[in-house]
Design a protein around this motif. Structure first.
Motif, PDB file in Angstrom:
ATOM      1  N   VAL A 148       0.846  -1.203   0.000  1.00 55.37           N
ATOM      2  CA  VAL A 148       0.000   0.000   0.000  1.00 55.37           C
ATOM      3  C   VAL A 148       0.877   1.248   0.000  1.00 55.37           C
ATOM      4  N   GLY A 149       0.431   2.234  -0.756  1.00 57.90           N
ATOM      5  CA  GLY A 149       1.160   3.491  -0.843  1.00 57.90           C
ATOM      6  C   GLY A 149       0.306   4.656  -0.393  1.00 57.90           C
ATOM      7  N   ARG A 150       0.831   5.835  -0.654  1.00 60.28           N
ATOM      8  CA  ARG A 150       0.142   7.048  -0.206  1.00 60.28           C
ATOM      9  C   ARG A 150      -1.213   7.261  -0.873  1.00 60.28           C
ATOM     10  N   GLY A 151      -1.446   6.496  -1.939  1.00 59.10           N
ATOM     11  CA  GLY A 151      -2.758   6.573  -2.579  1.00 59.10           C
ATOM     12  C   GLY A 151      -3.874   6.103  -1.667  1.00 59.10           C
TER      13      GLY A 151
ATOM     14  N   CYS B 277       4.254  -2.101   2.376  1.00 63.59           N
ATOM     15  CA  CYS B 277       3.945  -0.708   2.003  1.00 63.59           C
ATOM     16  C   CYS B 277       5.138  -0.012   1.363  1.00 63.59           C
ATOM     17  N   SER B 278       4.884   1.199   0.897  1.00 69.45           N
ATOM     18  CA  SER B 278       5.973   2.060   0.435  1.00 69.45           C
ATOM     19  C   SER B 278       6.586   2.742   1.662  1.00 69.45           C
ATOM     20  N   ARG B 279       7.751   3.305   1.470  1.00 63.88           N
ATOM     21  CA  ARG B 279       8.452   3.906   2.600  1.00 63.88           C
ATOM     22  C   ARG B 279       7.674   5.028   3.287  1.00 63.88           C
ATOM     23  N   PRO B 280       7.067   5.961   2.545  1.00 60.93           N
ATOM     24  CA  PRO B 280       6.372   7.047   3.265  1.00 60.93           C
ATOM     25  C   PRO B 280       5.232   6.558   4.154  1.00 60.93           C
TER      26      PRO B 280
ATOM     27  N   TYR C 121       8.155  -1.829   5.041  1.00 61.38           N
ATOM     28  CA  TYR C 121       8.253  -1.103   3.768  1.00 61.38           C
ATOM     29  C   TYR C 121       9.270  -1.752   2.849  1.00 61.38           C
ATOM     30  N   LEU C 122       8.977  -1.667   1.568  1.00 59.93           N
ATOM     31  CA  LEU C 122       9.747  -2.366   0.542  1.00 59.93           C
ATOM     32  C   LEU C 122      10.580  -1.376  -0.244  1.00 59.93           C
ATOM     33  N   GLY C 123      11.759  -1.806  -0.648  1.00 58.01           N
ATOM     34  CA  GLY C 123      12.541  -0.933  -1.504  1.00 58.01           C
ATOM     35  C   GLY C 123      14.016  -0.986  -1.211  1.00 58.01           C
ATOM     36  N   VAL C 124      14.703  -0.049  -1.829  1.00 53.34           N
ATOM     37  CA  VAL C 124      16.160  -0.037  -1.746  1.00 53.34           C
ATOM     38  C   VAL C 124      16.633   0.146  -0.311  1.00 53.34           C
ATOM     39  N   SER C 125      15.875   0.879   0.472  1.00 57.06           N
ATOM     40  CA  SER C 125      16.265   1.058   1.872  1.00 57.06           C
ATOM     41  C   SER C 125      15.366   0.259   2.811  1.00 57.06           C
ATOM     42  N   GLY C 126      14.506  -0.576   2.234  1.00 61.84           N
ATOM     43  CA  GLY C 126      13.607  -1.406   3.035  1.00 61.84           C
ATOM     44  C   GLY C 126      13.786  -2.878   2.721  1.00 61.84           C
TER      45      GLY C 126
ATOM     46  N   LEU D  49      -1.129  -1.178  -4.406  1.00 64.13           N
ATOM     47  CA  LEU D  49      -2.306  -0.308  -4.299  1.00 64.13           C
ATOM     48  C   LEU D  49      -1.866   1.132  -4.044  1.00 64.13           C
ATOM     49  N   GLY D  50      -2.117   2.012  -4.992  1.00 66.40           N
ATOM     50  CA  GLY D  50      -1.807   3.426  -4.773  1.00 66.40           C
ATOM     51  C   GLY D  50      -0.345   3.688  -4.510  1.00 66.40           C
ATOM     52  N   ILE D  51       0.509   2.990  -5.244  1.00 69.41           N
ATOM     53  CA  ILE D  51       1.966   3.202  -5.148  1.00 69.41           C
ATOM     54  C   ILE D  51       2.452   3.719  -6.500  1.00 69.41           C
ATOM     55  N   SER D  52       3.202   4.816  -6.485  1.00 62.21           N
ATOM     56  CA  SER D  52       3.594   5.431  -7.759  1.00 62.21           C
ATOM     57  C   SER D  52       4.635   4.614  -8.517  1.00 62.21           C
ATOM     58  N   GLY D  53       5.457   3.845  -7.779  1.00 56.09           N
ATOM     59  CA  GLY D  53       6.428   2.989  -8.461  1.00 56.09           C
ATOM     60  C   GLY D  53       7.752   3.664  -8.738  1.00 56.09           C
TER      61      GLY D  53
ATOM     62  N   LEU E 166      11.685   4.248  -8.534  1.00 58.48           N
ATOM     63  CA  LEU E 166      12.735   3.216  -8.579  1.00 58.48           C
ATOM     64  C   LEU E 166      13.113   2.702  -7.201  1.00 58.48           C
ATOM     65  N   GLN E 167      13.163   3.619  -6.232  1.00 58.72           N
ATOM     66  CA  GLN E 167      13.577   3.191  -4.890  1.00 58.72           C
ATOM     67  C   GLN E 167      12.631   2.136  -4.337  1.00 58.72           C
ATOM     68  N   HIS E 168      11.371   2.191  -4.732  1.00 58.15           N
ATOM     69  CA  HIS E 168      10.418   1.176  -4.301  1.00 58.15           C
ATOM     70  C   HIS E 168      10.558  -0.097  -5.142  1.00 58.15           C
ATOM     71  N   MET E 169      10.673   0.083  -6.453  1.00 62.56           N
ATOM     72  CA  MET E 169      10.666  -1.062  -7.355  1.00 62.56           C
ATOM     73  C   MET E 169      11.856  -1.998  -7.134  1.00 62.56           C
TER      74      MET E 169
ATOM     75  N   ILE F 172      -2.851  -1.154  -9.056  1.00 60.58           N
ATOM     76  CA  ILE F 172      -4.119  -0.427  -9.063  1.00 60.58           C
ATOM     77  C   ILE F 172      -3.769   1.024  -8.771  1.00 60.58           C
ATOM     78  N   ASN F 173      -4.062   1.900  -9.720  1.00 61.14           N
ATOM     79  CA  ASN F 173      -3.650   3.286  -9.583  1.00 61.14           C
ATOM     80  C   ASN F 173      -4.591   4.174 -10.402  1.00 61.14           C
ATOM     81  N   THR F 174      -4.849   5.360  -9.899  1.00 63.25           N
ATOM     82  CA  THR F 174      -5.721   6.289 -10.638  1.00 63.25           C
ATOM     83  C   THR F 174      -4.980   6.950 -11.802  1.00 63.25           C
TER      84      THR F 174
ATOM     85  N   GLY G 174      -7.860   2.965 -11.767  1.00 63.09           N
ATOM     86  CA  GLY G 174      -9.088   3.284 -11.042  1.00 63.09           C
ATOM     87  C   GLY G 174      -8.771   3.582  -9.587  1.00 63.09           C
ATOM     88  N   ASP G 175      -9.810   4.035  -8.905  1.00 63.78           N
ATOM     89  CA  ASP G 175      -9.698   4.378  -7.489  1.00 63.78           C
ATOM     90  C   ASP G 175      -9.696   3.094  -6.671  1.00 63.78           C
ATOM     91  N   LEU G 176      -8.660   2.928  -5.868  1.00 67.88           N
ATOM     92  CA  LEU G 176      -8.562   1.674  -5.096  1.00 67.88           C
ATOM     93  C   LEU G 176      -9.769   1.485  -4.178  1.00 67.88           C
ATOM     94  N   LYS G 177     -10.384   2.586  -3.791  1.00 70.46           N
ATOM     95  CA  LYS G 177     -11.547   2.456  -2.904  1.00 70.46           C
ATOM     96  C   LYS G 177     -12.740   1.828  -3.614  1.00 70.46           C
TER      97      LYS G 177
HETATM   98  C1  LIG Z   1      17.429   7.843  -0.708  1.00 67.95           C
HETATM   99  C2  LIG Z   1      15.974   7.433  -0.858  1.00 67.95           C
HETATM  100  C3  LIG Z   1      15.613   6.129  -0.561  1.00 67.95           C
HETATM  101  C4  LIG Z   1      14.281   5.727  -0.692  1.00 67.95           C
HETATM  102  N1  LIG Z   1      13.957   4.432  -0.406  1.00 67.95           N
HETATM  103  C5  LIG Z   1      12.684   4.033  -0.578  1.00 67.95           C
HETATM  104  C6  LIG Z   1      12.323   2.676  -0.338  1.00 67.95           C
HETATM  105  O1  LIG Z   1      13.126   1.836   0.057  1.00 67.95           O
HETATM  106  N2  LIG Z   1      11.033   2.314  -0.535  1.00 67.95           N
HETATM  107  C7  LIG Z   1      10.076   3.211  -0.986  1.00 67.95           C
HETATM  108  O2  LIG Z   1       8.917   2.808  -1.137  1.00 67.95           O
HETATM  109  N3  LIG Z   1      10.404   4.492  -1.218  1.00 67.95           N
HETATM  110  C8  LIG Z   1      11.663   4.919  -1.021  1.00 67.95           C
HETATM  111  N4  LIG Z   1      11.972   6.220  -1.244  1.00 67.95           N
HETATM  112  C9  LIG Z   1      10.871   7.168  -1.580  1.00 67.95           C
HETATM  113  C10 LIG Z   1      10.474   7.079  -3.041  1.00 67.95           C
HETATM  114  O3  LIG Z   1      11.321   7.889  -3.825  1.00 67.95           O
HETATM  115  C11 LIG Z   1       9.009   7.563  -3.237  1.00 67.95           C
HETATM  116  O4  LIG Z   1       8.891   8.887  -2.740  1.00 67.95           O
HETATM  117  C12 LIG Z   1       7.998   6.683  -2.541  1.00 67.95           C
HETATM  118  O5  LIG Z   1       8.210   5.318  -2.882  1.00 67.95           O
HETATM  119  C13 LIG Z   1       6.595   7.108  -2.958  1.00 67.95           C
HETATM  120  O6  LIG Z   1       5.665   6.441  -2.158  1.00 67.95           O
HETATM  121  P1  LIG Z   1       4.169   6.209  -2.700  1.00 67.95           P
HETATM  122  O7  LIG Z   1       4.226   5.557  -4.028  1.00 67.95           O
HETATM  123  O8  LIG Z   1       3.431   5.547  -1.597  1.00 67.95           O
HETATM  124  O9  LIG Z   1       3.583   7.688  -2.772  1.00 67.95           O
HETATM  125  P2  LIG Z   1       3.337   8.648  -4.014  1.00 67.95           P
HETATM  126  O10 LIG Z   1       4.564   8.798  -4.826  1.00 67.95           O
HETATM  127  O11 LIG Z   1       2.713   9.859  -3.440  1.00 67.95           O
HETATM  128  O12 LIG Z   1       2.285   7.871  -4.922  1.00 67.95           O
HETATM  129  C14 LIG Z   1       0.952   7.682  -4.593  1.00 67.95           C
HETATM  130  C15 LIG Z   1       0.293   6.998  -5.787  1.00 67.95           C
HETATM  131  O13 LIG Z   1      -1.051   6.706  -5.461  1.00 67.95           O
HETATM  132  C16 LIG Z   1      -1.869   6.980  -6.591  1.00 67.95           C
HETATM  133  N5  LIG Z   1      -3.213   7.223  -6.070  1.00 67.95           N
HETATM  134  C17 LIG Z   1      -3.682   8.341  -5.437  1.00 67.95           C
HETATM  135  N6  LIG Z   1      -4.960   8.165  -5.052  1.00 67.95           N
HETATM  136  C18 LIG Z   1      -5.318   6.905  -5.438  1.00 67.95           C
HETATM  137  C19 LIG Z   1      -6.504   6.136  -5.316  1.00 67.95           C
HETATM  138  N7  LIG Z   1      -7.593   6.624  -4.689  1.00 67.95           N
HETATM  139  N8  LIG Z   1      -6.542   4.885  -5.845  1.00 67.95           N
HETATM  140  C20 LIG Z   1      -5.436   4.367  -6.484  1.00 67.95           C
HETATM  141  N9  LIG Z   1      -4.284   5.066  -6.622  1.00 67.95           N
HETATM  142  C21 LIG Z   1      -4.212   6.299  -6.096  1.00 67.95           C
HETATM  143  C22 LIG Z   1      -1.229   8.177  -7.254  1.00 67.95           C
HETATM  144  O14 LIG Z   1      -1.600   8.234  -8.625  1.00 67.95           O
HETATM  145  C23 LIG Z   1       0.262   7.870  -7.058  1.00 67.95           C
HETATM  146  O15 LIG Z   1       0.774   7.127  -8.151  1.00 67.95           O
HETATM  147  C24 LIG Z   1      13.295   6.653  -1.133  1.00 67.95           C
HETATM  148  C25 LIG Z   1      13.683   7.967  -1.433  1.00 67.95           C
HETATM  149  C26 LIG Z   1      14.998   8.350  -1.308  1.00 67.95           C
HETATM  150  C27 LIG Z   1      15.372   9.767  -1.653  1.00 67.95           C
END
Ligand SMILES: Cc1cc2nc3c(=O)[nH]c(=O)nc-3n(C[C@H](O)[C@H](O)[C@H](O)COP(=O)(O)OP(=O)(O)OC[C@H]3O[C@@H](n4cnc5c(N)ncnc54)[C@H](O)[C@@H]3O)c2cc1C
Length: 171
Positions: free
Chosen positions: A57-60, A83-86, A99-104, A115-119, A121-124, A136-138, A154-157
């Motif tokens: 799960v991500g910030r979405g 989840c994603s890091r944030p 949390y998953l990723g380069v630092s997780g 779900l709602g993860i932008s993808g 590189l650090q996550h992928m 699943i992403n809007t 689409g909206d994950l909700k």
């Molecule tokens: C040095 C460094 C190391 C890092 N290491 C990691 C790491 O290990 N792991 C990691 O995850 N990140 C890491 N990050 C952070 C990374 O760069 C991204 O900022 C982070 O992965 C973004 O998290 P996110 O996808 O949850 O949030 P966002 O980038 O905000 O993405 C949210 C996504 O949700 C979608 N969305 C919004 N609303 C909805 C909805 N209702 N339904 C469906 N989709 C929706 C949006 O379209 C968007 O694509 C690192 C960053 C740095 C600088």
């Protein structure tokens, strides 16, 4: 809703080194990210390493309360939740060991459902060895869409409850 299939692997280098040493830049990243301190992972009873299915799960997700919906899907799917890091570091909705990723954590499930993860590189880097990635992403332009095998725009909700219904019916 739009559902799409595509082959993945555009940006994720499968040959990149899995465990960076303290002095090496992390391969697969265009930025000069260096692992300065490899940490042992302390888990809280969630076996992400051996899970066949993982939901990320991500910030979405927008609100912590919506984790209940994700837990419902995880139960029906027999999946672990990550989840994603944030989501862990900034929002504190899930423990930091999830949390998953380069630092997780880096995982290799048969299915990764993002779900709602932008993808970014650090996550992928943490999920590149998943057998199948479903997103699943809007946002149809989200990098996760390009790096997934299947995507639902689409909206994950709306999508998650529909998935729960269909999976429950198919049982
Ligand atoms: C040095 C460094 C190391 C890092 N290491 C990691 C790491 O290990 N792991 C990691 O995850 N990140 C890491 N990050 C952070 C990374 O760069 C991204 O900022 C982070 O992965 C973004 O998290 P996110 O996808 O949850 O949030 P966002 O980038 O905000 O993405 C949210 C996504 O949700 C979608 N969305 C919004 N609303 C909805 C909805 N209702 N339904 C469906 N989709 C929706 C949006 O379209 C968007 O694509 C690192 C960053 C740095 C600088």
């Amino acid at each position: 809703l739009t559902m799409a299939w595509r082959s993945r692997g555009r940006r994720i280098d499968p040959d990149a080194q899995r465990t960076p040493t303290p002095t090496q830049a992390v391969e697969g990243l265009p930025l000069p990210v260096t692992c300065v301190e490899p940490k042992d992972v302390v888990t809280e009873g969630h076996d992400l390493a051996s899970a066949a299915r993982v939901i990320g799960v991500g910030r979405g997700l927008r609100s912590e309360e919506d984790l209940a919906l994700v837990d419902d899907l995880a139960r029906v799917l027999g999946a672990e939740v990550a989840c994603s890091r944030p989501v862990a570091e900034d929002l504190g909705w899930l423990p930091k060991d999830r949390y998953l990723g380069v630092s997780g954590r880096r995982i290799a499930p048969r299915l990764y459902l993002a779900l709602g993860i932008s993808g970014q590189l650090q996550h992928m880097i943490g999920v590149r060895e998943a057998g199948t990635i479903v997103a699943i992403n809007t946002d149809p332009m989200a990098p996760m869409i390009e790096d997934s095998d299947f995507s639902i725009i689409g909206d994950l909700k709306a999508v998650v409850p529909a998935l729960i219904r269909e999976l429950t019916r198919a049982r």
